[in-house]
Structure formats: structure tokens, C-alpha cells
Write an enzyme that holds these catalytic residues in place. Structure first.
Site, PDB file in Angstrom:
ATOM      1  N   SER A   9       0.843  -1.204   0.000  1.00 47.53           N
ATOM      2  CA  SER A   9       0.000   0.000   0.000  1.00 47.53           C
ATOM      3  C   SER A   9       0.877   1.253   0.000  1.00 47.53           C
ATOM      4  O   SER A   9       1.663   1.446  -0.917  1.00 47.53           O
ATOM      5  CB  SER A   9      -0.964  -0.036   1.188  1.00 47.53           C
ATOM      6  OG  SER A   9      -1.921   0.988   1.106  1.00 47.53           O
ATOM      7  N   ASP A  69     -10.302  -2.502  -6.056  1.00 48.00           N
ATOM      8  CA  ASP A  69      -9.697  -1.865  -4.879  1.00 48.00           C
ATOM      9  C   ASP A  69     -10.472  -0.593  -4.513  1.00 48.00           C
ATOM     10  O   ASP A  69     -10.552   0.332  -5.323  1.00 48.00           O
ATOM     11  CB  ASP A  69      -8.242  -1.516  -5.186  1.00 48.00           C
ATOM     12  CG  ASP A  69      -7.437  -1.105  -3.958  1.00 48.00           C
ATOM     13  OD1 ASP A  69      -8.034  -0.530  -3.028  1.00 48.00           O
ATOM     14  OD2 ASP A  69      -6.224  -1.344  -3.946  1.00 48.00           O
ATOM     15  N   HIS A  71      -8.063  -4.310  -1.513  1.00 46.21           N
ATOM     16  CA  HIS A  71      -6.847  -3.550  -1.229  1.00 46.21           C
ATOM     17  C   HIS A  71      -5.902  -4.394  -0.386  1.00 46.21           C
ATOM     18  O   HIS A  71      -6.196  -4.707   0.762  1.00 46.21           O
ATOM     19  CB  HIS A  71      -7.190  -2.255  -0.490  1.00 46.21           C
ATOM     20  CG  HIS A  71      -5.996  -1.377  -0.247  1.00 46.21           C
ATOM     21  ND1 HIS A  71      -5.332  -0.744  -1.273  1.00 46.21           N
ATOM     22  CD2 HIS A  71      -5.334  -1.055   0.894  1.00 46.21           C
ATOM     23  CE1 HIS A  71      -4.326  -0.053  -0.776  1.00 46.21           C
ATOM     24  NE2 HIS A  71      -4.296  -0.240   0.537  1.00 46.21           N
TER      25      HIS A  71
END
Length: 382
Positions: free
Chosen positions: A192, A313, A344
Site C-alpha cells: 500500500s 480496490d 486492497h
């Protein structure tokens, strides 16, 4: 018809319909985008997971359910016992950290890689513990998590925080790691927001990068735009998380920093990022993004890179990916992996919701090692 039989038929039809939907709309082979070369062809042929179908967990393939399961597992799973956590003093007086695992079992003298992991936007060494544990147990590699200043249990010795991380801090961390293990190759993994720091470093460093290969999981690309596109519910939750995690925990450190009070009034993640310059050591919003946004230097990346995004996502949304296909498809030694499902950073697969992305990371790095060994042998013969 008896009511009981009607119920059985109804649920039978629903079951068949669900199975057909799962087969036709959920199971899929990832879409790969790359600049065709001998290197990428070798990587794809050796990394079998890239060309096989991805089977998202049938009972939670919805993107919200995947994300919920991920958060539940992180909060309920046991604390990961790292071998060692070091605090490093940066040149400006700030403090970062390194969380090590595998030091006692891995061969510290051979040429096996050190996996350098970058955690999430408000995480630390514990929020990437599942990936750390998998890579350590499966391959017996040394894994080290680079903890950013102000994250985890690190003391904030200087009132400066960048949620996306600082490449100057990272360079100091990498130099320290290299001095400790000079002969081992470094493989980077960004999760991320951690992928944003990794990409920014790779772009700034170009051919001088200390990484031999890297993987970016669920990157956002242009962070000036991307944080304003986060699903509204998650954006509000994460905005409040930023206030609690950074400002309230380090309130005494920021009390005298001009402009820091404005951050207490933000409502979304995007607003927080736009005002982050007040506590990140930058004079204004423009300066902050100029020095932190990975998209500004992404086209200068030279390190072999695997990038993974899911079209569903809700945080790093698909629009971010589509806007960047023009360079993703042409960047040398880079393979972009695009799945329909995965949410995600979750990418669960199978009945027990194991991480498909963790397994892909391991396979990719094994392919890199195999190609490196093969090329070294070829050069020796010549």
C-alpha cells in the site's frame, strides 16, 4: 408441492446460480502488461502464478468483505515475535526503526536475499506480519521491516512525520542494512503506502538503486489525486485514523509546530495529505508533493519491478491504474499484474483465505534468483 420441497428447490437454484457466477465472473487469469524483452519473458515463464487462474475465496470475494477479513485478521492474530528491533538515529535527529526476523536461522553468509518490507500508511512491523511470516517460513530468508519515523512504538525525537515515508531516511536505513550484510542482494516489498515510498526511492535512485528487484502491492501512483479518490467511507475512517495515530499520539511533539492544529479539523484522508506539509518539514503543499509523490519519478525506475493492483480496490482505485497504463506498459523490466478481484492488499484465495499476493511475491523473487544464477553461469562460461 410441499413447502419443504419448494425451499430445497429454491436454495438449489440459488446455489447453482452462485456457482455459475463464481466460475464465469470471479475466477480469472491476471492481465499482464509489460515491455516485452528476454528478461520479462523469462520471469513470466518461471513465475507460474502469473499465468494461472486466480481463485478468490468464494465466501468473501466481494472487495468490502475481503478488506473486512483482512482487518479482522490483523487485529485478532498473535503479536509477531521479531528477532530484533533496532532504533536508528537519522542525520537530522529523527528516529526510524528496523524489525528483523530470520537472523538466527537463515544462513547469513550465503547469497540468499534480504527482503526489505515497507509497511502501510499508519502501520508498523506488526501490520505486515502475515507477509513477513510467510516469506520467513517458506523460504528461510532474512526479512527486515523498515519502520518509518512516528510509526509504531518509535519515539518521535523530532516533530517531523511523512505518512508516505522519507527517501532520505530510507537511504540511511538501506546503507545500514548493506553494511550489516554486504554480500546479500536486497529485494524490496512495498505494501500500500509502503509501495509509494519504494517507488519514489527506485525512481530517484535510477540505476544506483540498492535493490536487485522489487514488488509493489496496491500502489496509488499519483498520490496528489489518489487520496481524494478513496471510497468515501474509508476516506473518513482513515482521516480520523491519521488524527488519532499521528497527532494525538505525538501531541506534545507537535504542539508548537505552526499549522499542526489545522490537521485536527480534517474530514478525509485526502484533506490530511494536502495539509501534511505542516508536520512533514515542507513549506507548502506543492513542496510536499514534489518531494513525496512517486509518480513524478516513476518513469526513471531501472530496478526489475512487479506491480500488483486489483480492479475492485476501494482505496487505491482502478482509475489510478488506468491513468498510468501509458508508462506501465513501456517501463523496462517492469511487469504490471492486474486482477479483477483482490480488494486492497488482501488478495485472498482458496477455502481458508490464504494470501495469493504473498505467494506471488515469493515466486517472483525465486524467478529473479534463478535468472540471476543462470546469467552468472552463462557469463562464467564465456
Amino acid at each position: 408441492m410441499p413447502f419443504g420441497n419448494f425451499v430445497l428447490i429454491f436454495f438449489g437454484i440459488c446455489g447453482v446460480g452462485f456457482i455459475l457466477y463464481y466460475i464465469l465472473s470471479v475466477i480469472e487469469t491476471p492481465v499482464l502488461r509489460f515491455n516485452e524483452s528476454e528478461f520479462t519473458t523469462q520471469i513470466i515463464s518461471k513465475t507460474k502464478r502469473l499465468t494461472k487462474k486466480y481463485y478468490p475465496t468464494f465466501w468473501c470475494f466481494n472487495h468490502h468483505l475481503m478488506l473486512l477479513l483482512l482487518m479482522l485478521r490483523e487485529s485478532k492474530s498473535k503479536f509477531y515475535p521479531y528477532d530484533k528491533i533496532e532504533h536508528l538515529e537519522m542525520k537530522d535527529g529523527g528516529t526510524t526503526g528496523l524489525a528483523w526476523t530470520g537472523l538466527s536461522t537463515a544462513n547469513q553468509r550465503d547469497l540468499s536475499p534480504i527482503i526489505v518490507l515497507f509497511h502501510t500508511i499508519s502501520g508498523d512491523e506488526q501490520d505486515v506480519k502475515a507477509t513477513v511470516s510467510y516469506l520467513k517460513k517458506t523460504y528461510n530468508w532474512i526479512v527486515v521491516v523498515c519502520i518509518r519515523r512516528g510509526h509504531g512504538n518509535l519515539p518521535l525525537t523530532k516533530p517531523v512525520i511523512n505518512t508516505m515515508g522519507s527517501t532520505s531516511d530510507l537511504k540511511e536505513q538501506l546503507i545500514y542494512i548493506k553494511q550489516k550484510f554486504p554480500g546479500k542482494p536486497l529485494f524490496g516489498v512495498g505494501i500500500s503506502a509502503g509501495s509509494g515510498l519504494l517507488a519514489r526511492y527506485l525512481g530517484e535512485s535510477g540505476s544506483k538503486s540498492m535493490f536487485n528487484a522489487a514488488v509493489a502491492v496496491s500502489p496509488a501512483y499519483d498520490i496528489e489525486k489518489a487520496f481524494h479518490r478513496v471510497h468515501p467511507v474509508y476516506s473518513k475512517i482513515m482521516g480520523q485514523r491519521m488524527i488519532n495515530y499521528f497527532l494525538k499520539r505525538h501531541y506534545e511533539s507537535f504542539a508548537r509546530v505552526k499549522g499542526s492544529e489545522e490537521l485536527f479539523h480534517i474530514k478525509t484522508l485526502g484533506e490530511f495529505q494536502d495539509k501534511l506539509h505542516t508536520i512533514s518539514g515542507h513549506k507548502d503543499k506543492f513542496s510536499y508533493y514534489q518531494n513525496s509523490n512517486p509518480i513524478l519519478v516513476a518513469d526513471k525506475i531501472k530496478t526489475p519491478l512487479l506491480i500488483l493492483n486489483a480492479a475492485d480496490d476501494p482505496i487505491c482505485v482502478n482509475q489510478n491504474v488506468l491513468e498510468n497504463l501509458h508508462w506501465l506498459e513501456t517501463l523496462k523490466n517492469t511487469i504490471h499484474v492486474h486482477t479483477k478481484r483482490g480488494s486492497h492488499i488482501a488478495f485472498f484465495e482458496g477455502l481458508f483465505a490464504n494470501s495469493w499476493s504473498d505467494r506471488l511475491i515469493g515466486e517472483y523473487f525465486q524467478s529473479i534468483l534463478a535468472i540471476t544464477k543462470q546469467n552468472a553461469k552463462r557469463s562464467k562460461n564465456f
